[in-house]
Write a protein that holds these residues in place. Structure first.
Motif, short mmCIF file in Angstrom:
data_model
loop_
_atom_site.label_atom_id
_atom_site.label_comp_id
_atom_site.label_asym_id
_atom_site.label_seq_id
_atom_site.Cartn_x
_atom_site.Cartn_y
_atom_site.Cartn_z
N GLU A 216 -2.70 -3.99 -45.59
CA GLU A 216 -3.93 -4.12 -46.37
C GLU A 216 -5.03 -3.25 -45.77
OE1 GLU A 216 -3.76 -5.36 -49.14
OE2 GLU A 216 -5.87 -5.46 -49.70
N ALA A 217 -5.06 -3.19 -44.46
CA ALA A 217 -6.07 -2.33 -43.82
C ALA A 217 -5.82 -0.87 -44.18
CB ALA A 217 -6.04 -2.52 -42.31
N VAL A 218 -4.55 -0.50 -44.28
CA VAL A 218 -4.23 0.87 -44.65
C VAL A 218 -4.69 1.14 -46.08
CG1 VAL A 218 -2.38 2.55 -44.95
CG2 VAL A 218 -2.26 0.90 -43.10
N ARG A 219 -4.44 0.19 -46.96
CA ARG A 219 -4.85 0.36 -48.35
C ARG A 219 -6.37 0.51 -48.43
NH1 ARG A 219 -5.45 -2.38 -53.65
NH2 ARG A 219 -6.34 -4.20 -52.63
N LEU A 220 -7.07 -0.34 -47.67
CA LEU A 220 -8.52 -0.30 -47.70
C LEU A 220 -9.07 0.90 -46.92
CD1 LEU A 220 -9.51 -4.04 -47.42
CD2 LEU A 220 -9.55 -2.58 -49.42
N SER A 221 -8.20 1.67 -46.30
CA SER A 221 -8.65 2.92 -45.71
C SER A 221 -8.52 4.05 -46.71
CB SER A 221 -7.84 3.25 -44.46
OG SER A 221 -8.10 2.31 -43.46
N GLY A 222 -8.15 3.71 -47.93
CA GLY A 222 -8.08 4.73 -48.96
C GLY A 222 -6.76 5.48 -48.99
N VAL A 223 -5.75 4.92 -48.32
CA VAL A 223 -4.44 5.57 -48.34
C VAL A 223 -3.65 5.06 -49.53
CG1 VAL A 223 -2.29 5.83 -47.06
CG2 VAL A 223 -4.47 5.77 -45.84
N ASN A 224 -2.92 5.96 -50.19
CA ASN A 224 -2.09 5.54 -51.31
C ASN A 224 -0.82 4.89 -50.76
OD1 ASN A 224 -0.53 5.28 -53.58
ND2 ASN A 224 -1.24 7.20 -54.47
N VAL A 225 -0.95 3.60 -50.51
CA VAL A 225 0.11 2.87 -49.84
C VAL A 225 1.43 2.95 -50.61
CG1 VAL A 225 0.87 0.53 -49.31
CG2 VAL A 225 -1.37 1.29 -48.57
#
Ligand SMILES: Nc1ncnc2c1ncn2[C@@H]1O[C@H](COP(=O)(O)OP(=O)(O)OP(=O)(O)O)[C@@H](O)[C@H]1O
Ligand SMILES: Nc1ncnc2c1ncn2[C@@H]1O[C@H](COP(=O)(O)OP(=O)(O)OP(=O)(O)O)[C@@H](O)[C@H]1O
Ligand SMILES: [Mg+2]
Ligand SMILES: [Mg+2]
Lengths: 333, 497, 289, 333
Positions: A216-225
């Motif tokens: 979730e932190a990765v997603r909220l870093s703007g990465v296209n998970v």
């Protein structure tokens, strides 16, 4: 304030820094080798047997490397074994049935692996099916497909010139006759080194760790998970394709019913090598050591003519102990 | 009178870190003893030793004058030592009541079955005491951080401890809840309970503490009465003079509108929210817990779907399917919940700092440019004074405040035009706080548009050029930075329909 | 209405079972009946086979062909078939009950004993030999192993069976086993592979180990095994007549439906083949690819 | 203040609303049954076939119930299938070799299951080996042990009066001849009901959920995490013992080589039933439904005489789809 980064020895740098302690599985491996050498010096520590052990680690080793990526993302891939077989079958279709030239056939097989991997990835990201189920489904699906494609008969590569040399030939042996290391082993090490670089030195590797650590932190870093997950599964699928080529070359045939159960061996190798099933942690070097622990163990017990049921009992115990002693040392350091 | 707790010469090391070095501390019955120090000073570590989470390396720990070895959380509980941890430790899938009574479940039917009614009754009583209106059967995962913090407090109270440790209990709380908490603390004091209180909010210390012990870099500095001027305490904490960030309110009215949010709606959580932020402006969002500020921020960032509404950046309507779209449009969002949404806890400091901006640190679009990553991370670590043994330290091993700084750093590196900071200074010490204020001012001065969501009204007042107040999902008012006062904001924040 | 005869076998992925299926399909064509063929994935899954039998019975078949993984476990269901007057024909291995009208099978022990004789002949009646089994518990697995070992013990006192390992019929695992066998027993003179995968694996393993002079006797056929017999890697192999087993099973079912009397056992026979007789039409007919 | 629908929760944000365990897998089951009934009314919807389906679900169903507990703690148990077999073998040893009376033999077998379960639990808690490895090791160990004990031959219960009645007899059928539901099915349901109570109404169940939700928080609450984990694994082991008795009774024998691979079926049933592999969420009812989805699917495809390789393909697809549609509906609600 920040201390100088003393811990960055070349070894830990090579394995991503994270994992200096992961390399301790190595001690279990050495211990096993010592035990067998002492017990059966004339049969275990011979050149032939060592090459046999190396050879027997290739297929599972490459599969375990593929699994390492998936497991670091905190996913799991139950389809690796069957996918390997499917790629072998597709290599047969390309080269034997369609008569494509070998380089094209090899590429095609690896591409099929990547394709199936991305299909699992899509099921996981777009259909939101947990990895366990997505890859379990993929496993059944591919198993059936391999049998359908081949009409449950093996495809033989006898007519594909040089195909068996992929795993069995020895480029090194041709140069240095005293060192007849089969190409399969060479391929395993090349795959390991390349994947180690991918895991530790590229974006793909960074996101592999990040997804396993906190998606979730990765997603909220703007990465296209979603996209990265599909890419990671596709990458792992491609690696499975390579192991498909290895096994096909070794057996000089694609055996459509083979492969199920190999995923457990692969996962075991990964975990013995210090990669955590809850994600975020892992090294390729550890996985390779894990795979060797498994194959040395099995080879050694066979060399000692231990009855098969006792082999099972001992393997079970030693796997638990290997991981336990690894923990012990890790906590000490 | 023998102290409840007396600690002498206590030391504790972690790999690479000497967290505590010959520390002393004591606690009297019926006193509130504030423990103060910068982020990473060792406050939580000391308290975790007292609560049986860690074992001390050396030193002496006496309870009621008796040297005691505390060998686990259960043992600490048995010794009537309770703790509210800095990080929430709740079971998300269980209800509030089940969380509170975990490990001491009342039974029925001869001890075979759980007595669910009893724990609900008791939990309700605890909630009533805290003036908390929420059913005991709410699953924890459905609560906001603030509510979860209240559950942690209720849980600690339910233990009827003689020593109660509160490690930043109010970091996530609003004034109203803080008042309730202080009412309870006073009541406990009168019952003879000794309370260790850790907070970075200076006003709270003055309101509630009897004595103050200051720590710095794992060492004991001094113990003073609470009447000591705060400036002196701060000087002891940071070991240097602090310069205050002064708010200068420039006229931004001629500046370009960077972010333009129009008619945002999602269920009852967000109701017809529209606002703009200009280049160079800091827009504050005030409101009570659950007012919907986080919801708005997440919606603008594309983290949650909206029912309708649009977001424009530089006049351009942007697609908002995922945070990726927002980041591409130049929006950055610092979540209020670092543990779940901010930090990749298992990764090292430098990986976390460069996570959103990773694309910029690649050679040939594939390979990580390690040296560039190291340089930029080191710059951030220095700039924000992040206390870490190395750039490769795993983020979860940092102290809470330093973790927060890491999350801030990652958005500073990403260099967005529009930055949304949701509770940016939660758990951050005074020194670092004023540095962050300065930083926000600098960012604004450089022409960025900044939104600051904060439950600390003084923070909103100090930082904002303009303040929006929310209540129940609506914007209930707008006040300019100069005109805003705590009272005017509170009035708007409680304007329900 | 079409006459429907499901065959529940012990497996379906191995070439052997595919050949049985081929024979059954041929008979289905000849006698104008409908045949289906299925079996569990491994020869350990006794209960899954019973579920298959149960589903087959639900389809109200005219007769059933059944290759029992366990000779007793299916008896309750077979009783049900008997009560419903559905004739049951066993194939490959028998059932401990008179419910089955006949059994079309190879005598595993006798076949393996023949393999032992051939092994003894090739290694000159003395020395160390080993067995790579395909299964530790199934009737064919144990029958072939025991048939071989007992024959050696009884008739060739100078030959010693030094090791028995199991590769699950997996080519790769069997190859690894063969390689370790020659490591562990440098004086090894022969290996008996108890099914197709075991024999091919043994051949592969010795090729990889570049070990010559070890005699491999295989079992069953398949293209790879035939190739290895032709190039001398495998000395020779026992073949059953799987196509015949499949054919006879369906034929017996049809006969039973017509009320014809059936013999207790239909022995479909086994043969030894090697380079010299591999293209003999009689042998070629029972080999499969 | 009243509580509006809380879309803010991080839990539901992370899991897409999965928290509210609605047993919507049920709809997939009904859909499957309808499809097969329409396609093959005369063979699928017959009393015999329905009883066949029920019967074929018993063993996997009970195993899946055991796995549910483990998976809710966010663990995994790969040994369930082999443990089942081991318990069957031990039942044989007790009743056939030692000639103990049946009640003692049954109890003994279940106790052996609990013992092995607690051994896994001890490996996990005391040796700190991850559940995957601990139970993989246990799987190999038990598999070997079963083969050693039996000398790789089945143990037949023919002489144990009434043993086959445990699974195959029908107490209900004796009372209501029109309803010959086998005892095995009855046992499955009794186990399900009892385990449902244990999971939802007792301390053991409470800690099962708590451990899966946040083990660290449980530890900090002063609960003896290690002890409870061992207890939970032992409990699950005991349930595996029951399934061992069921399969032994059904086959009237203990087949020492059976069981491997069953753990995957069991885990699949659990996950299809809505239990999350990341722990903290799950129901017994869901698991039972998951088990039935699997067995109805396999039975239906067999009834339709679908070729086996196509069965695999379809099963793979339908498993993925079942979980997908379940997700869909859950997100809607
Ligand atoms: N488990 C651990 N492993 C390694 N280092 C740790 C661990 N826990 C704490 N530390 C280190 O010990 C030091 C003291 O941390 P502690 O959490 O006690 O600080 P604190 O005073 O509570 O700070 P804050 O105000 O930020 O909460 C920090 O440098 C931190 O990085
Ligand atoms: N404790 C709670 N229980 C249930 N729902 C809540 C709770 N707190 C907030 N909500 C819901 O969440 C929504 C807004 O929450 P949000 O987190 O956006 O508020 P906020 O203003 O950021 O407050 P906070 O200070 O808690 O972050 C509202 O719709 C409210 O109904
Ligand atoms: Mg702290
Ligand atoms: Mg908020």
């Amino acid at each position: 304030m920040t201390l100088p980064t003393t811990s960055t020895s070349w070894l830990s740098r090579l394995s991503g820094g994270q994992a200096k302690q992961k390399l301790l599985a190595f001690a279990s491996l050495i211990a096993l080798i010592l035990v067998f050498t002492v017990l059966k010096p004339d049969a275990f520590m011979t050149q032939d047997n060592i090459i046999g052990i190396l050879q027997s680690t290739t297929v599972i080793g490459v599969l375990a490397i593929a699994s390492t990526f998936i497991i670091i993302t905190s996913g799991i891939d139950l389809s690796v074994g069957v996918l390997m077989t499917f790629c072998a079958v597709m290599a047969g279709v390309f080269m034997v049935s369609w008569g494509l030239p070998m380089p094209l056939g090899l590429l095609g097989a690896v591409a099929m692996g990547a394709l199936c991997g991305s299909a699992s990835g899509l099921a996981i990201t777009k259909l939101k099916v947990p990895p366990f189920i997505a890859t379990l489904g993929m496993m059944m699906l591919l198993k059936g497909t391999s049998l359908i494609i081949t009409s449950t008969r093996p495809i033989y590569f006898s007519d594909v010139e040089g195909f068996d040399q992929i795993a069995l030939g020895s480029v090194i042996g041709d140069l240095i006759p005293a060192l007849p290391i089969p190409n399969g082993v060479l391929i395993l090490f090349v795959v390991a080194v390349v994947c180690s670089i991918v895991l530790n030195k590229t974006v793909l590797g960074r996101y592999t760790f990040a997804l396993g650590s906190n998606e979730e932190a990765v997603r909220l870093s703007g990465v296209n998970v979603d996209r990265w997950k599909v890419i990671i599964y596709a990458f792992a699928g491609g690696i499975c394709g390579i192991s498909g080529l290895l096994i096909a070359s070794r057996l000089n045939s694609a055996q459509p019913a083979l492969g199920q159960g190999y995923e457990l061996d692969a996962i075991a190798a990964v975990v013995i090598g210090g990669t955590s099933l809850s994600g975020g942690v892992g090294t390729i070097l550890g996985t390779i050591i894990g795979a060797f622990i498994m194959s040395v163990l099995i080879n050694g017990l066979r060399i000692m003519s231990v009855a098969q049921e006792w082999q099972m009992v001992l393997t079970g115990l030693i796997i638990i102990l290997a991981v336990y002693t690894d923990n012990l040392r890790r906590n000490k350091s | 009178m023998t102290p409840l707790v007396a600690i002498k010469n206590l030391s504790k090391s972690f790999p690479g870190v000497k967290a505590l070095d010959k520390v002393q501390f004591d606690l009297m019955p019926g006193e509130v003893h504030a423990l103060m120090g910068e982020n990473g000073a060792g406050k939580s570590t000391l308290m975790k030793i007292l609560a049986g989470v860690y074992r001390k390396d050396s030193g002496e720990l006496c309870l009621d004058g008796q040297p005691t070895e505390i060998d686990g959380p259960a043992h600490a509980q048995a010794l009537a030592i309770g703790i509210i941890h800095q990080e929430l430790h709740l079971m998300a899938h269980l209800t509030a009541a089940q969380n509170i009574f975990l490990g001491r479940e009342p039974r029925k039917c001869g001890g075979l079955l759980l007595d669910e009614d009893a724990i609900h009754r008791d939990t309700q009583a605890l909630f009533d005491r805290l003036n908390l209106s929420m059913p005991p059967s709410t699953p924890i995962g459905e609560l906001t951080v603030a509510r979860q913090q209240m559950v942690e407090i209720a849980k600690a109270l339910s233990h009827k401890s003689r020593v109660l440790i509160m490690d930043e209990p109010t970091a996530a709380l609003n004034n109203a809840e803080i008042d309730e908490l202080f009412r309870i603390i006073r009541q406990l004091k009168s019952e003879g309970v000794g309370i260790v209180y850790i907070s970075h909010k200076m006003d709270e210390i003055q309101r509630i503490a009897d004595r103050i012990t200051v720590m710095r870099d794992g060492t004991y500095v001094a113990t003073r009465p609470a009447s000591t001027p705060m400036a002196d305490v701060i000087a002891m904490m940071v070991g240097r003079k602090l310069e205050h960030a002064h708010k200068s309110i420039p006229d931004t009215s001629s500046n370009e509108v960077l972010l333009d949010v129009r008619g945002l709606n999602r269920g009852r959580a967000i109701r017809d929210v529209s606002f703009t932020v200009r280049r160079g402006e800091i827009l504050g969002f005030a409101g009570l817990m659950g007012a919907g500020r986080t919801e708005v921020a997440r919606a603008v960032f594309g983290a949650d779907r909206i029912d309708n509404g649009e977001v424009r950046v530089r006049g351009q309507v942007i697609r908002l399917e995922s945070p990726q779209d927002a980041v591409q449009a130049g929006i950055g969002y610092l979540s209020e919940d670092r543990k779940h949404f901010g930090l990749a806890t298992g990764m090292d400091v430098e990986s976390n700092i460069t996570l959103p901006s990773l694309k910029r640190w690649l050679t040939w679009g594939v390979f990580l440019n390690r040296s560039a990553i190291r340089v930029v991370s080191q710059t951030m670590v220095d700039k924000l004074r992040i206390k870490t043994p190395s750039l490769l330290q795993t983020a979860k091993l940092l102290s809470g405040g330093n973790q927060q700084k890491v999350v801030i750093a990652k958005w500073l590196v990403q260099d967005c035009e529009v930055l949304i900071f949701d509770e940016p200074t939660r758990g951050i010490d005074v020194g670092a706080k004023s540095e962050i204020y300065k930083l926000l001012n600098d960012l604004a001065a450089q022409g960025r548009a900044i939104i600051v969501i904060s439950s600390e009204l003084p923070e909103v007042l100090q930082l904002s050029h303009r303040v929006l107040v929310m209540c129940e999902g609506r914007i209930t008012g707008e006040v300019s930075g100069e005109a805003a006062t705590q009272e005017s904001l509170m009035a708007l924040a409680t304007q329900r329909d | 209405q079409e006459i429907y005869i499901p065959l529940i076998s012990k497996g379906f992925q191995h070439q052997f079972w595919q050949a049985v299926k081929q024979g059954a399909d041929q008979a289905a064509k000849d006698y104008k009946v409908k045949v289906t063929f299925e079996g569990p994935e491994t020869e350990q899954q006794v209960d899954k086979q019973i579920d298959m039998l149960s589903a087959a019975l639900a389809k109200k078949p005219a007769a059933i062909g059944f290759a029992a993984l366990d000779s007793k476990a299916a008896i309750p269901l077979l009783k049900k078939a008997q009560a419903a007057k559905i004739p049951v024909i066993a194939f490959d291995s028998g059932v401990d009950s008179d419910i089955v009208l006949t059994t079309a099978q190879t005598d595993s022990k006798a076949a393996a004993a023949l393999a032992a004789d051939k092994m003894a002949e090739k290694i000159g009646g003395e020395g160390e030999v080993a067995v790579i089994g395909h299964d530790q518990t199934s009737t064919t697995g144990t029958g072939r192993r025991d048939g071989f070992v007992e024959q050696i013990k009884a008739k060739y006192p100078k030959i010693k069976v030094v090791d028995i390992q199991y590769g699950g019929g997996d080519h790769l695992k069997s190859a690894e086993i063969a390689k370790t066998l020659v490591q562990a027993h440098p004086k090894l003179k022969g290996i008996f592979g108890t099914n197709e995968g075991s024999a091919i694996g043994a051949g592969k393993g010795l090729k990889e180990a570049k070990k010559s002079g070890v005699v491999i006797i295989g079992f069953d056929s398949g293209k790879a095994q035939k190739d290895m017999i032709n190039d001398g890697t495998i000395a020779g192999a026992i073949t059953q007549n799987p196509v015949g087993i499949g054919y006879k099973t369906v034929e017996a079912a049809v006969k039973a439906l017509k009320g014809e009397k059936l013999p207790k056992i239909i022995d479909t026979g086994f043969y030894y083949y090697d380079k010299s007789n591999i293209s003999d039409p009689k042998i070629a007919a029972v080999l499969y690819d």
